[in-house]
Write an enzyme that holds these catalytic residues in place. Structure first.
Site, PDB file in Angstrom:
ATOM      1  N   TRP A 184    -134.965 -24.198  21.994  1.00  0.00           N
ATOM      2  CA  TRP A 184    -134.841 -24.629  23.391  1.00  0.00           C
ATOM      3  C   TRP A 184    -135.479 -26.012  23.520  1.00  0.00           C
ATOM      4  O   TRP A 184    -136.637 -26.210  23.132  1.00  0.00           O
ATOM      5  CB  TRP A 184    -135.518 -23.659  24.370  1.00  0.00           C
ATOM      6  CG  TRP A 184    -135.544 -24.250  25.748  1.00  0.00           C
ATOM      7  CD1 TRP A 184    -134.462 -24.490  26.555  1.00  0.00           C
ATOM      8  CD2 TRP A 184    -136.691 -24.751  26.453  1.00  0.00           C
ATOM      9  NE1 TRP A 184    -134.877 -25.096  27.723  1.00  0.00           N
ATOM     10  CE2 TRP A 184    -136.231 -25.266  27.688  1.00  0.00           C
ATOM     11  CE3 TRP A 184    -138.057 -24.811  26.156  1.00  0.00           C
ATOM     12  CZ2 TRP A 184    -137.087 -25.838  28.629  1.00  0.00           C
ATOM     13  CZ3 TRP A 184    -138.923 -25.378  27.094  1.00  0.00           C
ATOM     14  CH2 TRP A 184    -138.436 -25.880  28.321  1.00  0.00           C
ATOM     15  N   GLU A 225    -130.570 -22.410  22.976  1.00  0.00           N
ATOM     16  CA  GLU A 225    -130.751 -21.931  24.361  1.00  0.00           C
ATOM     17  C   GLU A 225    -130.527 -23.042  25.382  1.00  0.00           C
ATOM     18  O   GLU A 225    -131.171 -24.084  25.348  1.00  0.00           O
ATOM     19  CB  GLU A 225    -132.187 -21.382  24.507  1.00  0.00           C
ATOM     20  CG  GLU A 225    -132.513 -20.904  25.909  1.00  0.00           C
ATOM     21  CD  GLU A 225    -133.950 -20.413  26.046  1.00  0.00           C
ATOM     22  OE1 GLU A 225    -134.725 -20.504  25.064  1.00  0.00           O
ATOM     23  OE2 GLU A 225    -134.313 -19.953  27.149  1.00  0.00           O
ATOM     24  N   LYS A 227    -130.131 -24.600  29.452  1.00  0.00           N
ATOM     25  CA  LYS A 227    -130.821 -24.503  30.738  1.00  0.00           C
ATOM     26  C   LYS A 227    -130.118 -25.413  31.731  1.00  0.00           C
ATOM     27  O   LYS A 227    -129.595 -26.457  31.358  1.00  0.00           O
ATOM     28  CB  LYS A 227    -132.290 -24.914  30.565  1.00  0.00           C
ATOM     29  CG  LYS A 227    -133.161 -24.597  31.767  1.00  0.00           C
ATOM     30  CD  LYS A 227    -134.642 -24.670  31.391  1.00  0.00           C
ATOM     31  CE  LYS A 227    -135.509 -24.370  32.595  1.00  0.00           C
ATOM     32  NZ  LYS A 227    -136.921 -24.217  32.250  1.00  0.00           N
ATOM     33  N   ASP A 258    -130.589 -17.384  28.621  1.00  0.00           N
ATOM     34  CA  ASP A 258    -131.802 -16.988  29.345  1.00  0.00           C
ATOM     35  C   ASP A 258    -131.377 -16.661  30.777  1.00  0.00           C
ATOM     36  O   ASP A 258    -130.737 -17.480  31.450  1.00  0.00           O
ATOM     37  CB  ASP A 258    -132.810 -18.149  29.309  1.00  0.00           C
ATOM     38  CG  ASP A 258    -134.128 -17.810  29.987  1.00  0.00           C
ATOM     39  OD1 ASP A 258    -134.088 -17.350  31.153  1.00  0.00           O
ATOM     40  OD2 ASP A 258    -135.191 -18.015  29.377  1.00  0.00           O
ATOM     41  N   HIS A 261    -131.768 -19.304  33.611  1.00  0.00           N
ATOM     42  CA  HIS A 261    -131.386 -20.698  33.390  1.00  0.00           C
ATOM     43  C   HIS A 261    -130.064 -21.110  34.002  1.00  0.00           C
ATOM     44  O   HIS A 261    -129.401 -22.019  33.525  1.00  0.00           O
ATOM     45  CB  HIS A 261    -131.349 -20.989  31.885  1.00  0.00           C
ATOM     46  CG  HIS A 261    -132.712 -21.091  31.287  1.00  0.00           C
ATOM     47  ND1 HIS A 261    -132.939 -21.513  29.994  1.00  0.00           N
ATOM     48  CD2 HIS A 261    -133.926 -20.838  31.811  1.00  0.00           C
ATOM     49  CE1 HIS A 261    -134.244 -21.500  29.745  1.00  0.00           C
ATOM     50  NE2 HIS A 261    -134.860 -21.096  30.833  1.00  0.00           N
ATOM     51  N   HIS A 285    -132.618 -14.131  26.385  1.00  0.00           N
ATOM     52  CA  HIS A 285    -133.961 -14.191  26.925  1.00  0.00           C
ATOM     53  C   HIS A 285    -133.896 -13.413  28.223  1.00  0.00           C
ATOM     54  O   HIS A 285    -133.461 -13.932  29.257  1.00  0.00           O
ATOM     55  CB  HIS A 285    -134.414 -15.636  27.169  1.00  0.00           C
ATOM     56  CG  HIS A 285    -135.088 -16.230  25.976  1.00  0.00           C
ATOM     57  ND1 HIS A 285    -135.678 -17.463  25.978  1.00  0.00           N
ATOM     58  CD2 HIS A 285    -135.290 -15.721  24.736  1.00  0.00           C
ATOM     59  CE1 HIS A 285    -136.201 -17.692  24.782  1.00  0.00           C
ATOM     60  NE2 HIS A 285    -135.969 -16.657  24.012  1.00  0.00           N
ATOM     61  N   ASP A 293    -136.930 -21.172  40.139  1.00  0.00           N
ATOM     62  CA  ASP A 293    -137.771 -21.042  38.951  1.00  0.00           C
ATOM     63  C   ASP A 293    -137.303 -19.883  38.087  1.00  0.00           C
ATOM     64  O   ASP A 293    -136.737 -18.918  38.584  1.00  0.00           O
ATOM     65  CB  ASP A 293    -139.217 -20.814  39.398  1.00  0.00           C
ATOM     66  CG  ASP A 293    -140.199 -21.148  38.298  1.00  0.00           C
ATOM     67  OD1 ASP A 293    -139.755 -21.626  37.232  1.00  0.00           O
ATOM     68  OD2 ASP A 293    -141.401 -20.933  38.510  1.00  0.00           O
ATOM     69  N   ASP A 295    -138.393 -17.344  34.427  1.00  0.00           N
ATOM     70  CA  ASP A 295    -139.554 -16.823  33.701  1.00  0.00           C
ATOM     71  C   ASP A 295    -140.473 -15.882  34.467  1.00  0.00           C
ATOM     72  O   ASP A 295    -141.675 -15.827  34.193  1.00  0.00           O
ATOM     73  CB  ASP A 295    -140.370 -17.983  33.108  1.00  0.00           C
ATOM     74  CG  ASP A 295    -139.524 -18.846  32.186  1.00  0.00           C
ATOM     75  OD1 ASP A 295    -138.838 -18.270  31.335  1.00  0.00           O
ATOM     76  OD2 ASP A 295    -139.550 -20.068  32.319  1.00  0.00           O
ATOM     77  N   ASP A 325    -138.530 -13.255  27.867  1.00  0.00           N
ATOM     78  CA  ASP A 325    -139.105 -14.575  28.137  1.00  0.00           C
ATOM     79  C   ASP A 325    -139.601 -14.646  29.569  1.00  0.00           C
ATOM     80  O   ASP A 325    -138.825 -14.858  30.491  1.00  0.00           O
ATOM     81  CB  ASP A 325    -138.057 -15.667  27.877  1.00  0.00           C
ATOM     82  CG  ASP A 325    -138.648 -17.054  28.063  1.00  0.00           C
ATOM     83  OD1 ASP A 325    -139.892 -17.162  28.145  1.00  0.00           O
ATOM     84  OD2 ASP A 325    -137.878 -18.030  28.142  1.00  0.00           O
TER      85      ASP A 325
HETATM   86  C1  RNT Z   1    -137.926 -22.369  29.090  1.00  0.00           C
HETATM   87  C2  RNT Z   1    -137.161 -21.555  28.111  1.00  0.00           C
HETATM   88  C3  RNT Z   1    -137.849 -21.244  26.815  1.00  0.00           C
HETATM   89  C4  RNT Z   1    -139.329 -21.034  26.974  1.00  0.00           C
HETATM   90  C5  RNT Z   1    -140.031 -20.610  25.724  1.00  0.00           C
HETATM   91  C6  RNT Z   1    -141.507 -20.655  25.863  1.00  0.00           C
HETATM   92  O1  RNT Z   1    -137.323 -22.483  30.301  1.00  0.00           O
HETATM   93  O2  RNT Z   1    -136.746 -20.379  28.726  1.00  0.00           O
HETATM   94  O3  RNT Z   1    -137.229 -20.182  26.197  1.00  0.00           O
HETATM   95  O4  RNT Z   1    -139.623 -20.135  28.011  1.00  0.00           O
HETATM   96  O5  RNT Z   1    -139.576 -21.357  24.693  1.00  0.00           O
HETATM   97 ZN    ZN Z   2    -136.003 -18.802  27.556  1.00  0.00          ZN
END
Ligand code: RNT
Ligand code: ZN
Length: 417
Positions: A184, A225, A227, A258, A261, A285, A293, A295, A325
């Site tokens: 990422w 990955e 975003k 993810d 994202h 993820h 936001d 995570d 994640d």
């Molecule tokens: C960040 C990504 C990535 C991180 C990790 C720590 O937006 O999701 O995967 O969270 O690499």
């Molecule tokens: Zn991630």
């Protein structure tokens, strides 16, 4: 017979009446390995810099007491979490989580700097996954790493990327489980760029350079990955979804989705069936977006349930690596791991407890009424009795009992840090 087992037997009968074999569902669930991310344990600080500040590319907020300060503390916390999670899983490390007395930088890391992790993983029966760290570093310059216009910056990160591949290969060889190395890259721009194209070309070329050497896929495979946007990269992220769809498919890499994202109403569950047709495999993820936001700790929400269904109904689990994640620094970090991991497992269990073949048949017959009625009634079925039994036979606490253990660990260990 324990109370939990009694309830399981009753649930088993109810599921059997709609053609679902709960024993079989539990067998299946046992086979689902979750890659638990190390970075919830210390708010993504790692052990490379003594003050471990997040200086760009990613951000954690909160100051709940007890964050792990050393690899030893982090392993102790992980052991506690894994003791409360049924089944055998993997640990997902990031490059900044070196365990060595040597002062090493990201472009210098070698397998030996992670040897204590391998030893511990072997002892615990865990596999190890890996991630290069393209953030929190002085060479993260003007919001760029691999896509930087400055060759010196790019070269630094290319070297880092190459080194992480060797480390993941070492994990795979030592532990006998393929180590997924997930890339990422946070590169982007705060405000509207003039040129979206050239940074993408540079990122593509830098990745090609990193992946030039062929490694044995038995030991390690790479994921990429995407975003949509991040803190400080609100207007433009170089590594977008389209970028990595193209990259992953043409280069034979796993494509990592993810859950946090994408646009707030855009769900990854709907993408899995398409990606599975064209890609070489997927990595997830599992995370939770809240407004702008990502995570957040994985909760039992509709999207989580849908992700479980998509993978189970279409038999995509063999082609998918499930990682977590999230990093919330405002709550007990061990509890965060346990809630997120157990929820992810529960979502798969719910899917395994569905009469999928029957539902597919009804759909083909255009009997959408039955499809709706069955899936709605199923929501009230006693899946938690099946889950509790799964916990019991895997020797982990049932229901709230796991939280008592976290509370006493907090009192006796975390609050003393
Ligand atoms: C960040 C990504 C990535 C991180 C990790 C720590 O937006 O999701 O995967 O969270 O690499
Ligand atoms: Zn991630």
């Amino acid at each position: 017979m324990s109370k939990v087992e009694q309830r399981y037997q009753a649930a088993k009968e109810r599921y059997a009446a709609i053609g679902v074999d709960t024993d079989h569902a539990l067998e299946k669930l046992k086979g689902v390995k979750i890659s638990v991310h190390c970075w919830q344990g210390d708010d993504v600080k790692g052990f490379m810099n003594p003050d471990g500040e997040l200086t760009g590319g990613i951000m954690a907020t909160g100051n709940y007491p007890g964050a792990a300060r050393t690899p030893k503390e982090l392993r102790a916390d992980l052991e506690k979490a894994f003791s409360l999670i049924p089944g055998k899983h993997k640990l997902n490390l990031h490059a900044i989580y070196v365990d060595t007395d040597e002062k090493v930088d990201l472009n210098e890391i070698e397998p030996k700097h992670f040897a204590p992790w391998v030893e511990w993983a072997r002892e615990q029966g865990l596999g190890l996954d890996f991630n290069p760290t393209f953030f929190s570093h002085p060479m993260f310059k003007d919001n760029y790493t691999l896509a930087s216009p400055d060759k010196e910056v790019r070269d630094f990160w290319v070297e880092h990327g190459k080194r992480t591949r060797k480390i993941a290969e070492y994990f795979g060889r030592e532990l006998g489980q393929t180590s997924i190395n997930n890339f990422w890259v946070p590169d982007g721009m705060k405000d509207n760029p003039i040129d979206r194209f050239t940074p993408r070309k540079r990122l593509m070329e830098a990745l090609d350079e990193i992946f030039a050497e062929k490694l044995d896929e038995k030991y390690t495979r790479e994921a990429v990955e995407s975003k949509l946007f991040g803190l400080g990269a609100e207007a433009y992220t170089v590594g977008s979804h389209e970028f990595y769809m193209g990259y992953g498919i043409t280069r034979g890499k796993l494509i990592c989705l993810d859950a946090g994202h994408f646009h707030p109403t855009e769900m990854i569950s709907g993408k899995l069936s398409s990606l599975a047709l064209f890609g070489k495999g997927m990595m997830l993820h599992v995370s939770r977006p809240v407004r702008w936001d990502s995570d957040h700790v994985v909760l039992m929400d509709d999207e989580l349930v849908e992700i479980g269904r998509e993978l189970v109904r279409n038999d995509l689990l063999p082609h998918t690596h499930i990682g977590l994640d999230f990093f919330d620094a405002t709550i007990n970090r061990v509890a965060a791991w346990v809630v997120g991991t157990r929820n992810t497992q529960k979502a798969f269990l719910k899917a395994f407890l569905e009469p999928t073949a029957e539902l597919k048949k009804l759909e083909l017959e255009n009997d959408f009424t039955s499809r709706m009625v069955i899936t709605e009634e199923l929501k009230d079925f006693p899946y938690s009795d099946v889950w509790n039994y799964f916990c019991e036979i895997n020797s982990v606490p049932v229901g709230f009992d796991w939280f008592k253990e976290v509370k006493s660990y907090e009192k006796n260990v975390l609050l003393k840090r």
